[in-house]
Design a protein around this motif. Structure first.
Motif, PDB file in Angstrom:
ATOM      1  N   ILE A 171       0.868  -1.175   0.000  1.00  0.00           N
ATOM      2  CA  ILE A 171       0.000   0.000   0.000  1.00  0.00           C
ATOM      3  C   ILE A 171       0.901   1.220   0.000  1.00  0.00           C
ATOM      4  CG2 ILE A 171      -1.693   1.321   1.309  1.00  0.00           C
ATOM      5  CD1 ILE A 171      -2.836  -1.249   2.324  1.00  0.00           C
TER       6      ILE A 171
ATOM      7  N   TRP B 257      -4.175   6.966  -2.373  1.00  0.00           N
ATOM      8  CA  TRP B 257      -3.472   5.750  -1.976  1.00  0.00           C
ATOM      9  C   TRP B 257      -3.483   4.792  -3.156  1.00  0.00           C
ATOM     10  CZ3 TRP B 257      -1.865   4.406   3.190  1.00  0.00           C
ATOM     11  CH2 TRP B 257      -2.085   5.420   4.132  1.00  0.00           C
TER      12      TRP B 257
ATOM     13  N   LEU C 176      -3.022   0.620  -3.901  1.00  0.00           N
ATOM     14  CA  LEU C 176      -2.948  -0.708  -3.308  1.00  0.00           C
ATOM     15  C   LEU C 176      -2.597  -1.681  -4.421  1.00  0.00           C
ATOM     16  CD1 LEU C 176      -5.229   1.015  -1.733  1.00  0.00           C
ATOM     17  CD2 LEU C 176      -5.847  -1.177  -0.755  1.00  0.00           C
TER      18      LEU C 176
END
Length: 141
Positions: free
Chosen positions: A27, A37, A39
């Protein structure tokens, strides 16, 4: 940017939580103005169809991931599938999204639900301990 090890990954659906076993995962907190973000899931190829469908429909969906340490509370994210790539007999799924802050008081919410459910005092500690490890989806979530 900061990078973290992802230990587990769950897709949150209206019917509950669907875990996806990871071979590996990371992550990345992009630390930008959008609070983005990234992932990356590395898993068995058999799970590809789920993410291909989400990619094709440009679906925004909720997930949760345990980061860095097994005892950490799962972090909730709202994401979309960016890419799905086969690597040998495995698949790499890249998700992009934002961290949802909503579940910061999971223990309190869980205890409240167990009490509302009428769990007996004899069983309360066992259920609470068990559910804190399993992290079932809460009604309030």
């Amino acid at each position: 940017m900061k990078t973290f090890k992802m230990l587990s990954f769950d897709l949150v659906t209206k019917d509950g939580v669907q875990p996806f076993p990871l071979i590996d995962g990371i992550i990345i907190n992009q630390e930008n103005s959008h609070q983005s973000w990234v992932l990356e899931l590395f898993m068995e190829k058999q799970y590809r169809s789920t993410f291909d469908e989400l990619l094709a429909n440009a679906t925004v969906f909720n997930v949760r991931a345990v980061i860095s340490f097994p005892d950490n509370e799962p972090a909730p994210f709202q994401v979309i599938v960016h890419t799905v790539e086969e690597i040998g007999n495995h698949v790499s799924v890249l998700l992009k999204g934002t961290l949802k802050i909503k579940r910061s008081k999971y223990a309190e919410q869980l205890l409240s639900e167990l009490l509302a459910e009428g769990v007996s005092l004899e069983d309360l500690l066992d259920r609470f301990t068990q559910d804190m490890k399993k992290r079932p989806k809460l009604k309030n979530d």
